[in-house]
Design an enzyme around this catalytic site. Structure first.
Site, PDB file in Angstrom:
ATOM      1  N   ASP A  37       0.821  -1.215   0.000  1.00 22.27           N
ATOM      2  CA  ASP A  37       0.000   0.000   0.000  1.00 22.27           C
ATOM      3  C   ASP A  37       0.854   1.264   0.000  1.00 22.27           C
ATOM      4  O   ASP A  37       0.565   2.231  -0.695  1.00 22.27           O
ATOM      5  CB  ASP A  37      -0.909   0.029   1.231  1.00 22.27           C
ATOM      6  N   ASP A  38       1.932   1.247   0.814  1.00 15.61           N
ATOM      7  CA  ASP A  38       2.786   2.433   0.896  1.00 15.61           C
ATOM      8  C   ASP A  38       3.410   2.741  -0.462  1.00 15.61           C
ATOM      9  O   ASP A  38       3.450   3.886  -0.900  1.00 15.61           O
ATOM     10  CB  ASP A  38       3.932   2.201   1.890  1.00 15.61           C
ATOM     11  N   ASP A  41       0.819   4.146  -2.839  1.00 11.19           N
ATOM     12  CA  ASP A  41       0.524   5.551  -2.547  1.00 11.19           C
ATOM     13  C   ASP A  41       1.658   6.451  -3.033  1.00 11.19           C
ATOM     14  O   ASP A  41       1.425   7.519  -3.593  1.00 11.19           O
ATOM     15  CB  ASP A  41       0.298   5.745  -1.044  1.00 11.19           C
ATOM     16  N   SER A  84     -14.272   6.804  -3.959  1.00 16.97           N
ATOM     17  CA  SER A  84     -13.114   6.465  -3.138  1.00 16.97           C
ATOM     18  C   SER A  84     -12.910   7.603  -2.140  1.00 16.97           C
ATOM     19  O   SER A  84     -13.793   8.458  -1.989  1.00 16.97           O
ATOM     20  CB  SER A  84     -11.921   6.288  -4.062  1.00 16.97           C
ATOM     21  N   LEU A  85     -11.769   7.637  -1.500  1.00 20.85           N
ATOM     22  CA  LEU A  85     -11.481   8.722  -0.559  1.00 20.85           C
ATOM     23  C   LEU A  85     -10.138   9.334  -0.913  1.00 20.85           C
ATOM     24  O   LEU A  85      -9.223   8.629  -1.339  1.00 20.85           O
ATOM     25  CB  LEU A  85     -11.399   8.178   0.876  1.00 20.85           C
ATOM     26  N   LYS A 117     -10.808   3.083   9.157  1.00 19.69           N
ATOM     27  CA  LYS A 117     -10.849   2.757   7.737  1.00 19.69           C
ATOM     28  C   LYS A 117     -10.550   1.270   7.634  1.00 19.69           C
ATOM     29  O   LYS A 117      -9.416   0.828   7.820  1.00 19.69           O
ATOM     30  CB  LYS A 117      -9.809   3.574   6.964  1.00 19.69           C
ATOM     31  N   LYS A 307     -14.928  12.354   8.634  1.00 18.81           N
ATOM     32  CA  LYS A 307     -16.052  12.801   7.808  1.00 18.81           C
ATOM     33  C   LYS A 307     -16.721  14.011   8.439  1.00 18.81           C
ATOM     34  O   LYS A 307     -16.836  14.067   9.674  1.00 18.81           O
ATOM     35  CB  LYS A 307     -17.104  11.686   7.700  1.00 18.81           C
ATOM     36  N   CYS A 425      17.895 -31.768  18.752  1.00 22.00           N
ATOM     37  CA  CYS A 425      17.857 -30.427  19.348  1.00 22.00           C
ATOM     38  C   CYS A 425      19.058 -29.627  18.841  1.00 22.00           C
ATOM     39  O   CYS A 425      20.204 -30.061  18.991  1.00 22.00           O
ATOM     40  CB  CYS A 425      17.894 -30.519  20.873  1.00 22.00           C
ATOM     41  N   CYS A 447      17.825 -27.974  29.026  1.00 21.94           N
ATOM     42  CA  CYS A 447      18.599 -27.669  27.830  1.00 21.94           C
ATOM     43  C   CYS A 447      19.074 -26.218  27.844  1.00 21.94           C
ATOM     44  O   CYS A 447      20.095 -25.892  27.279  1.00 21.94           O
ATOM     45  CB  CYS A 447      17.755 -27.950  26.588  1.00 21.94           C
TER      46      CYS A 447
HETATM   47  S1  IVH Z   1     -16.523   6.188   3.196  1.00 22.62           S
HETATM   48  C1  IVH Z   1     -18.314   8.311  -0.201  1.00 22.62           C
HETATM   49  N1  IVH Z   1     -15.819   4.972   5.392  1.00 22.62           N
HETATM   50  O1  IVH Z   1     -11.957   2.975   1.840  1.00 22.62           O
HETATM   51  C2  IVH Z   1     -17.565   7.727   0.921  1.00 22.62           C
HETATM   52  N2  IVH Z   1     -14.901   4.217   3.359  1.00 22.62           N
HETATM   53  O2  IVH Z   1     -10.018   4.340   0.132  1.00 22.62           O
HETATM   54  C3  IVH Z   1     -16.629   6.671   0.533  1.00 22.62           C
HETATM   55  N3  IVH Z   1     -13.390   2.308   3.597  1.00 22.62           N
HETATM   56  O3  IVH Z   1     -13.875   2.876  -1.057  1.00 22.62           O
HETATM   57  C4  IVH Z   1     -16.322   5.694   1.522  1.00 22.62           C
HETATM   58  N4  IVH Z   1     -13.573   2.086   5.775  1.00 22.62           N
HETATM   59  O4  IVH Z   1     -13.879   0.820   0.530  1.00 22.62           O
HETATM   60  C5  IVH Z   1     -15.677   5.028   4.076  1.00 22.62           C
HETATM   61  N5  IVH Z   1     -15.292   3.974   7.417  1.00 22.62           N
HETATM   62  C6  IVH Z   1     -15.160   4.040   6.105  1.00 22.62           C
HETATM   63  C7  IVH Z   1     -14.337   3.144   5.400  1.00 22.62           C
HETATM   64  C8  IVH Z   1     -14.222   3.268   4.024  1.00 22.62           C
HETATM   65  C9  IVH Z   1     -13.024   1.604   4.678  1.00 22.62           C
HETATM   66  C10 IVH Z   1     -12.906   2.033   2.232  1.00 22.62           C
HETATM   67  C11 IVH Z   1     -13.966   2.049   1.180  1.00 22.62           C
HETATM   68  C12 IVH Z   1     -13.537   3.129   0.228  1.00 22.62           C
HETATM   69  C13 IVH Z   1     -12.064   3.129   0.438  1.00 22.62           C
HETATM   70  C14 IVH Z   1     -11.403   4.403  -0.010  1.00 22.62           C
END
Ligand code: IVH
Length: 708
Positions: A37-38, A41, A84-85, A117, A307, A425, A447
């Protein structure tokens, strides 16, 4: 791919886009990407930087420009795009993001919601009149794959809601750590390869059809919208104008509560539960708390989602084509990384257990370079189907010992070699007892007598000064000591016969051993090095049973009454004590650990009845004997004043002597926090929960009578 990579040419940029697209495609299909993942990104950030400098050269398939999701596009259109986020990677970036959102809104955000998340796969679950009719993957965000066949195996995703509503519930499907391990057991039994990590396992399981076995998954809901009846044809109403699901314009935290009322599982049931925060400073504290909980959570998280809680704020902020503007992911470093298994070492532990350890090509996981990882036992190696030379997923989080999860079978070159199991051993060449999952040298503790003795005389056990270093080796090699009971029968003449041992050293050592003879029960018990018991557990066992005789008389059922001992551990302790019987008999004959300790006064009710205090007085002044009666105490930061000399174990002993319960983490049950210098998130959490906080000096005053 280095974190700092800069793309200098159009060709390098095009290569980077190709790598990212391929990695995303693999990630969203079966998770087989060797790109962590790192690294992903970092790659996307490098692509973004290039596109910013050369906007005209941006390629249409760049991962920055589209709804993330990857190549597996299904045939069920989403009623509302599954977005996505955007990511932030530091507190500064979060502050900047929040400021941007507030600028857009033209006013401060009306409350935040902070939640884990979850590291799984996004799904949309459509309910018609309360019945689950379809389960769909995210796909490319616009259309997904129909995976309704998998719904049965997903815990927390009810087939029928508690009310007959039309609603699309969205959330994450994952394998908890327990489900992941169970899944791999089942797969190996069926001759399939192990899942490399929980995320891959969830992806593979959701999409698989016609498997001869069932693998259970878990769902966590994090969003929803009301569905019009013909949603399957693309019409829907995000805010429930039809009112059937009664989502109205609920704030996000209200929506989560509503989902849980309808029977869907949410993270509210976990320690990392969503929390509404009024201020950004509280958001930061909650982020730290969830990050600190990460290693102990029963499922994986790869970040924390922040959020805007208010429906009005969300509506006003709106969404881009890829992500909403009202939410952001605060990414945590990846805890699953790919590296190569170079070798397996076999080490003999203090109790004679022969434990395999993986030697890895060094890899940075969560900021720490990992070179070794645990493999538990030989059966575990077989179960994971590992070969030397394999690319493997390694997991490390918090203080947890890194572990090898599974090999990336599809990356094999054919040059991998089998792992050779020892036949004798590796320490003393004697036989190995392979009758249990954990292999053991038939000599058991014998031992590794030096290690056992060194552990027994350690500061938190018998605390015998002068025996930590080479002296222990000398005593064992001279045949004078094979276990800790032997220490108490050493004579001056025996000691004087040793190299570099003069009169003074011998007398000092004998005096130190003499002092150790009267150590309290918890320390003598801890010194035995019973498998599965450390300092805290030894204190609990000593407090529960009060004497070594009572501990020895306890069967597994009686031991399981001690906080933190389950059936499995209880059985191990019983077996260990049986094995240690000769040592225990000799210790008792020497008067070590035979004192009966009255369990400390722990409740005010007991105090008023005049129960005997921990010091054996008649209990008329129990207030003084048990100043912490009924208190649940946590210590954090470094101690100053009279407490500075105490180890954390000694602090905990002091708390328990004073009638309190010592614990290592702050929760709603905590009543007192002793906060020293550099107290971090525990102090913040205690403040939030309104827990009484004392400085080390104030605490020392409170327990002054009990400090030895
Ligand atoms: S909100 C419109 N809340 O992370 C809002 N997503 O990297 C979109 N995910 O696609 C998602 N935990 O699969 C939201 N508490 C959480 C989440 C979450 C995991 C995932 C989800 C999203 C991805 C984005």
């Amino acid at each position: 791919m280095k974190e700092t990579a800069v793309l200098v040419s159009p060709a390098a940029y095009a290569d980077a886009v190709t790598s990212a697209v391929e990695a995303a495609a693999a990630y969203y299909s079966d998770g087989t990407t060797p790109l962590g993942d790192d690294e992903y990104d970092a790659l996307v950030r490098a692509i973004e930087a290039y596109e910013l400098a050369h906007p005209d050269d941006a390629l249409p398939d760049s991962p920055t420009g589209k709804v993330a999701g990857g190549a597996v596009v299904g045939d069920v259109p989403h009623s509302v795009p599954m977005l996505s986020l955007d990511n932030v990677f530091s507190a500064e970036e979060l502050t900047a993001w929040a400021a941007g959102l507030e600028r857009r809104l033209g006013q401060p955000v009306r409350g935040w919601c902070v939640e884990p998340k979850l590291d799984g796969l996004a799904v949309a679950a459509r309910y018609r009149e309360g019945r689950l009719v379809r389960l769909i993957t995210r796909g490319d965000g616009l259309a997904g794959e129909d995976i309704t066949h998998a719904a049965d195996a997903v815990l927390g995703l009810p087939a029928v809601l508690t009310e007959p509503v039309d609603i699309e519930v969205r959330g994450e499907v994952l394998l908890t750590q327990e489900q992941f391990e169970q899944a791999n057991r089942i797969r190996i039994e069926h001759g399939a390869t192990a899942f490399a990590n929980p995320r891959n396992g969830a992806a593979g399981t959701l999409r698989a059809k016609d498997r001869p076995y069932r693998i259970e998954l878990t769902f966590f809901a994090y969003g929803a919208h009301a569905e019009a009846h013909d949603a399957e044809h693309g019409k829907s109403s995000e805010h429930g104008e039809d009112g059937t699901a009664d989502l109205g314009r609920l704030d996000h935290s209200e929506l989560l509560a509503r989902l849980s009322q309808l029977g869907a599982n949410t993270a509210a049931s976990t320690p990392a539960h969503p929390l509404r925060c009024e201020e950004l400073s509280q958001v930061r504290t909650r982020i730290e708390e969830i990050a600190a909980l990460r290693a102990s959570l029963p499922f994986g998280i790869d970040g924390i989602v922040v959020k805007a809680d208010s429906a009005a704020d969300q509506e006003r902020a709106g969404s881009g084509s890829r992500a909403p503007r009202w939410a952001v992911a605060y990414k945590l470093p990846a805890v699953h990384k790919v590296t190569r298994l170079l070798a397996v070492e076999w080490n003999v532990g203090r109790t004679g257990v022969i434990a395999p350890r993986a030697v890895l090509e060094p890899v940075v996981v969560d900021g720490v370079t990992v070179t070794y990882a645990t493999l538990h036992n030989p059966a575990d190696i077989t179960r994971r189907g590992l070969l030397i030379g394999d690319q493997v997923f390694v997991h490390r989080a918090g203080d947890v010992i890194p572990r090898v999860e599974a090999p990336l079978v599809e990356q094999r070159t054919g040059a991998e070699q089998p792992i050779v199991f020892p036949e004798v051993c590796p320490r003393c060449n004697d036989e190995i007892d392979t009758s249990q999952q954990r292999w053991r040298c038939v000599r058991g503790r014998g031992c590794q007598a030096v290690a056992s003795v060194r552990y027994a005389v350690g500061r938190d056990q018998l605390d015998v000064e002068g025996l930590g270093g080479t002296r222990a080796v000398q005593l064992v090699e001279a045949g004078l000591v094979t276990d800790l009971a032997d220490l108490f029968t050493l004579t001056r003449d025996q000691l004087l016969a040793l190299d570099r041992m003069g009169d003074t050293s011998a007398d000092n050592l004998l005096a130190a051993i003499e002092t150790a003879r009267s150590r309290p029960l918890n320390r003598v018990f801890c010194a035995l090095g019973v498998r599965g018991t450390g300092r805290a557990m030894s204190r609990r066992i000593a407090a529960h049973f009060g004497s070594m005789a009572a501990i020895r008389a306890a069967d597994a059922q009686a031991l399981a009454e001690v906080d933190g001992i389950g059936a499995e551990k209880a059985a191990v302790i019983v077996a260990e004590l049986a094995e240690l019987a000769p040592v225990l008999d000799r210790l008792a004959a020497q008067g070590v650990g035979i004192a009966v300790t009255t369990p400390p006064v722990t409740t005010p009710a007991a105090a008023t009845e005049g129960t005997e205090g921990a010091d054996g007085t008649d209990g008329t002044d129990v207030e003084a004997a048990a100043p912490l009666a009924g208190e649940a105490v946590v210590v954090t930061g470094s101690m100053t004043g009279p407490l500075a000399v105490l180890s954390r174990n000694e602090m905990n002993e002091l708390i328990e002597r004073a009638g309190g319960k010592a614990s290592s983490s702050v929760s709603r049950r905590t009543t007192l926090l002793v906060a020293g210098e550099k107290a971090g998130s525990k102090r913040a959490k205690a403040e939030e929960l309104g827990v009484r906080i004392l400085a080390p000096e104030e605490f020392a005053d409170l327990v002054a009578d009990l400090m030895l």
